[in-house]
Write an enzyme that holds these catalytic residues in place. Sequence first.
Site, PDB file in Angstrom:
ATOM      1  N   LYS A   8       0.839  -1.204   0.000  1.00 25.30           N
ATOM      2  CA  LYS A   8       0.000   0.000   0.000  1.00 25.30           C
ATOM      3  C   LYS A   8       0.868   1.246   0.000  1.00 25.30           C
ATOM      4  O   LYS A   8       2.060   1.233   0.331  1.00 25.30           O
ATOM      5  CB  LYS A   8      -0.936   0.012   1.203  1.00 25.30           C
ATOM      6  CG  LYS A   8      -0.245  -0.034   2.574  1.00 25.30           C
ATOM      7  CD  LYS A   8       0.271   1.294   3.109  1.00 25.30           C
ATOM      8  CE  LYS A   8       0.866   1.181   4.491  1.00 25.30           C
ATOM      9  NZ  LYS A   8       1.562   2.426   4.928  1.00 25.30           N
ATOM     10  N   ASP A 135      -2.697  -1.730  10.461  1.00 26.94           N
ATOM     11  CA  ASP A 135      -2.876  -1.658   9.011  1.00 26.94           C
ATOM     12  C   ASP A 135      -3.472  -2.931   8.418  1.00 26.94           C
ATOM     13  O   ASP A 135      -3.834  -2.955   7.236  1.00 26.94           O
ATOM     14  CB  ASP A 135      -1.540  -1.385   8.319  1.00 26.94           C
ATOM     15  CG  ASP A 135      -1.059   0.047   8.508  1.00 26.94           C
ATOM     16  OD1 ASP A 135      -1.860   0.888   8.970  1.00 26.94           O
ATOM     17  OD2 ASP A 135       0.112   0.330   8.199  1.00 26.94           O
TER      18      ASP A 135
END
Length: 282
Positions: A8, A135
């Site tokens: 990401k 996350d």
Amino acid sequence: MKVRAYGKLNLTLDVLGRRPDGYHLLDTVMQSISVWDELDIQTSRQPGVHLQCNKDRLPTDSKNTVYRAAKFFLEDCGLADQGVYIFIKKYIPSRSGMGGGSADAAAALRGLNEMFKTGLTTEQLMAIGARVGADVPFCVMGGAARCTGVGANVEPVAPLPDCWLVVCKPPAGMSTPRAYSILDQYPLSSTQATPRMLEALEAGNLKRVAKCLGNRFDETIRLAPVRALKRAMVDAGALGSMMTGSGSSVYGIFVSEDQAREALETIDSMGRTFLAQPCSGI
């Protein structure tokens, strides 16, 4: 079973406060990208979680996010007597801000859910992932999202418009705890980037998105290789450039593949480079 674990980028990362327990309150927009690790998941005759990795320096015990995710999954699903073997093929660099460890944990949860046909929903997998790391819930869902609180509250948002991304991880790196200790020496985010970014994404305007990039860690840590990479990205034609996460990878946003490939060649000597695009992350 082979499962991809997509990395990401943080398009924005605002730090809004700090809880009494020391955890920081974030408001960040994250986007999955087409750079991934790969997990090979198999059943094992020996009960428990058994890990191997192509990088010898990475732990294969409870210090590993994949180990913890798999252990929680088996326990929560009443499968503690089952055994799984997982081989992690790492490509996403560590200490890069690209979420490799979180992505691996999320991929393990998705893969195990499919392998054992447990039928857990995305929300249930995200809840398990939140116990592994802040996350992980985002990486379970993938795509583009606004993540708040400690980062585990995930809300889907409009994705990054079609573009090409050049990502470079310089040799210099920094652990997340060290990055936060530096950040704590400065005031909290004053001008918040996330609200502006959400408007730009909703409008689907790539140039506007590139102008709304922001990262409080980038503002405070100010690593020399990061500053050099950002300049090099813009000089090579990037619409915008920013460090991701707590560093130290830097990305640039480009309109065309040709332009991105030329930029990749320009910065190749500055670190480990990747050519990527936004993706769904699953």
